[in-house]
Design an enzyme around this catalytic site. Structure first.
Site, PDB file in Angstrom:
ATOM      1  N   GLU A 237       0.882  -1.171   0.000  1.00 14.41           N
ATOM      2  CA  GLU A 237       0.000   0.000   0.000  1.00 14.41           C
ATOM      3  C   GLU A 237       0.909   1.207   0.000  1.00 14.41           C
ATOM      4  OE1 GLU A 237      -1.073   2.845   1.464  1.00 14.41           O
ATOM      5  OE2 GLU A 237      -3.148   2.675   2.094  1.00 14.41           O
ATOM      6  N   CYS A 271      -2.220   8.841   2.832  1.00 12.90           N
ATOM      7  CA  CYS A 271      -2.135   8.405   1.431  1.00 12.90           C
ATOM      8  C   CYS A 271      -3.451   8.625   0.702  1.00 12.90           C
ATOM      9  CB  CYS A 271      -1.753   6.932   1.362  1.00 12.90           C
ATOM     10  SG  CYS A 271      -0.120   6.554   2.016  1.00 12.90           S
TER      11      CYS A 271
END
Length: 463
Positions: A237, A271
């Site tokens: 990720e 993010c």
């Protein structure tokens, strides 16, 4: 095999980003010590795997209770080590406890064997665990990002070694203590307090069967290459430059509140935050002014003071990198409506910054901005917005605000990302898979998909 040469034991040094002053150092494990810790956890695999799902579930629920009992201490440590506001830290611990409970309640059902038709009298697929999983994690959400790796992996029957970022050694230590307090054996979960050079060697440890990594795209490429060389599955990720499309027919007040929240939570160090906003021209000036007002009212300061909205960035180099991106974009023609200056105060603070008239090619459009900076670009049509939204190497999250179902359908068909939010915030949720494409990584965490990343999809054929 790992070398038997023992490296000199060092210390993990971290800085309080609010003051810029050093925090007490944490003893770091040598290569040999880290290797031995992995061996210990690998030795606990067979016993942990043999536990029934209900027994593993009971332990995970105890972990959730332990985390809630210690949430104020965990939140305080996050505030000290990486600058997260206390109220956000408490919410992070609560969400992490929920993740543990979610997999305790649903893990067995997600891994129930599935019968499949074949020429056998009985053929089916089952999902046994792989072994010991290494989690290499960042500093920006040190409790949540740990639990979304640990909870499904443990519930599936794997054992886990956690390598936290060197910025947050005390937070990681306290988190693993919560696991032990809840009854998780020390040969099932271990905290590897090592620097990054040692951590990279842990990927090659023969007892590490899979790797979970959350962090930058550049680091993810290196870890993916190393894991692939050892034929070890990995979930990555990585970064994001999430687009958000705002059309004139949207509920503007709600949209602007959510966009501000998304961009400013954790001082913008997320993010899946909105980073590139595309606004229909008929409301462009109105939206820019409304965002300027919202950003200007946000209060930066000590994250342990609950009256503050934003804490500092986690490190000085991250703040300087963000300021470089802002300055380069202003030099290229972007207008700064608020923020954009380096504060003279101590610590690593950066003000909420609104850049408008941003175009492709400008730094804040092309690079991930990991801080409280939002870029705004005018658009004429939904098709233009979708084209610009996809004009990125990243593909983590995306969102659209509109009441037009045709536009919604078009966005869902067109946006290239791991998740899409319609009239809401892009967020991670234990019940739903999370992950990206392109430079945002591969594999999925959370949801029923996440627990199947670190299992053997094993076919059984019986004559």
């Amino acid at each position: 095999m790992l070398t038997a040469a023992k490296l000199e034991t060092a210390a993990l040094e971290s800085i309080n980003p609010t003051t810029g002053q050093a925090l007490p150092s944490c003893a770091a494990l040598s290569l040999d010590e880290a290797s031995s810790a992995i061996d210990k956890v690998a030795a606990g695999f067979s016993e942990w795997k043999a536990k029934s799902f209900p027994k593993r579930a009971a332990i995970l629920k105890a972990v959730a209770a332990s985390m809630r009992e210690n949430k104020h201490e965990l939140a305080d440590l996050m505030a000290l080590e990486m600058g997260k506001p206390i109220k956000e830290g408490i919410a992070e611990v609560e969400k992490s406890a929920w993740c543990a409970e979610y997999y305790a309640d649903n893990g067995e059902a997600f891994l129930t064997p599935e019968s499949l038709e074949s020429d056998a009298s009985h053929s089916y697929v089952q999902y046994p665990p792989l072994g010991t999983v290494l989690g290499i994690l960042p500093w920006n959400a040190p409790v949540w990002l740990a639990l979304r790796f640990l909870a499904p992996a443990l519930m599936a029957g794997n054992t886990c070694v956690l390598k936290a970022d060197p910025n947050v050694p005390a937070t990681a230590k306290k988190l693993v203590e919560c696991f032990y307090q809840a009854g998780v054996p020390e040969n099932v979960v271990a905290n590897l307090a090592v620097d990054n050079s040692v951590a990279s060697k842990m990927i090659d440890h023969p007892q590490v069967k899979a790797v979970s990594f959350t962090g930058s795209s550049k680091a993810g490429q290196s870890i993916a290459s190393q894991a692939a060389a050892g034929l070890k599955p990995a979930v990555l990720e990585l970064g994001g430059s999430d687009p958000c499309i705002l059309m004139a027919d949207a509920d503007l007040e709600k949209a602007l509140d959510i966009i501000t929240l998304s961009r400013m939570i954790n001082a913008g160090q997320s993010c899946i935050a909105v980073k590139r906003l595309f606004v229909e021209k008929s409301i462009y000036n109105e939206v820019c002014e409304a965002l300027r007002e919202r950003f200007s009212k946000l209060k930066c300061g000590d994250p342990r003071d609950e009256s503050n909205n934003l804490g500092p960035l986690a490190r000085e180099d991250l703040r300087d990198q963000l300021h470089r991106q802002v300055s380069a974009s202003i030099d290229a023609g972007a207008r700064c409506l608020t923020g954009g200056d380096l504060p003279s105060r101590s610590g690593f603070f950066y003000p909420p910054t609104l850049l408008v008239d941003v175009k492709p090619g400008m730094t804040v459009f092309e690079e991930e901005t990991f801080g409280p900076v939002l870029s705004v670009t005018p658009i004429d049509t939904i098709d233009q917005a979708l084209e610009l939204a996809n004009e990125t190497e990243y593909g983590l999250g995306a969102s659209i605000w509109t009441s037009n179902q045709v536009a919604i359908d078009r966005a869902i068909e067109t946006l290239e990302s791991g998740q899409i939010a319609v009239n809401g915030i892009v967020k991670s949720d234990p019940r739903l898979p999370s992950g990206g494409i392109g430079k945002s990584g591969y594999g999925r965490e959370l949801g029923p998909q996440g627990i199947r990343e670190f299992v053997n999809v094993q076919q059984i054929w019986i004559a």
